[in-house]
Design a protein around this motif. Structure first.
Motif, short mmCIF file in Angstrom:
data_model
loop_
_atom_site.label_atom_id
_atom_site.label_comp_id
_atom_site.label_asym_id
_atom_site.label_seq_id
_atom_site.Cartn_x
_atom_site.Cartn_y
_atom_site.Cartn_z
N LYS A 13 -6.25 -9.49 -0.11
CA LYS A 13 -5.99 -9.05 -1.49
C LYS A 13 -6.01 -7.53 -1.55
N MET A 59 -6.92 -3.95 -2.63
CA MET A 59 -8.10 -3.38 -3.27
C MET A 59 -7.65 -2.58 -4.47
N ALA A 60 -8.54 -2.43 -5.43
CA ALA A 60 -8.21 -1.63 -6.61
C ALA A 60 -7.92 -0.19 -6.20
N GLU A 61 -8.71 0.32 -5.26
CA GLU A 61 -8.52 1.69 -4.79
C GLU A 61 -9.12 1.82 -3.40
#
Length: 189
Positions: A20, A22-24
């Motif tokens: 998945k 990562m957001a950042e």
């Protein structure tokens, strides 16, 4: 004239639950490569690492952790966790190398340093996420000529934990602060 072309494919199974996005991305490795049996190449790598250490210690232009960085340079750093300089192939790295950990807070400065200073050396740059195989392949980039990595050294479920949490940077940075840059940031704004 007969030309024989061989193609070897490495099949890697990736655990989809770990793929998945990562957001950042907040931490990176720069791996500086050199030919360990070439005296000129070793000299170039040693000189580059010394110039990097100068930027961290005396110039304080950015935060980067590699062999040679001390607690005096980065207060609170646990130096026992710093990997050594590799004068031979190790893990996925096919030649002499040294690892430089860089938090997102210093990424552009360190990237700029290596782009200006690397000379003929090649540098693998990759994020630190929950999937080391993807980090070293599809998410990686190179300064200079790329090298073929030995990905068989990785497990498909292997992940890198946040590194150097004592510095409070990268994945370990408080959401509302900039770690050791707080006083610098406050002094210029």
């Amino acid at each position: 004239i007969v030309v024989k072309i061989e193609c070897h494919l490495l099949q890697v199974t990736v655990n989809k639950t770990r793929s998945k996005p990562m957001a950042e991305i907040k931490e990176f490795h720069f791996h500086v490569y050199w030919f360990q049996n070439d005296e000129n190449s070793v000299t170039l790598a040693t000189s580059l690492r010394e110039r990097l250490l100068k930027q961290v210690s005396r110039e304080k232009n950015f935060v980067a952790v590699c062999h040679g960085v001390t607690e005096e340079m980065l207060p609170g750093l646990e130096v026992r966790n710093i990997p050594p300089v590799n004068d031979h192939p190790i893990g996925p790295h096919p030649c002499g190398s040294f690892e430089v950990w860089v938090p997102k807070e210093s990424f552009s400065q360190v990237m700029s340093f290596f782009m200006r200073e690397r000379g003929l050396l090649s540098i693998l740059i990759h994020p630190l996420t929950q999937n080391v195989i993807e980090d070293h392949t599809k998410s990686a980039m190179w300064l200079g000529e790329p090298f073929r990595l030995n990905l068989n050294t990785f497990s498909p479920d292997e992940a890198d934990p946040p590194q150097y949490p004592e510095l409070k940077l990268g994945y370990s940075a408080p959401e509302s602060q900039y770690g050791i840059f707080t006083s610098f940031k406050n002094s210029i704004f």
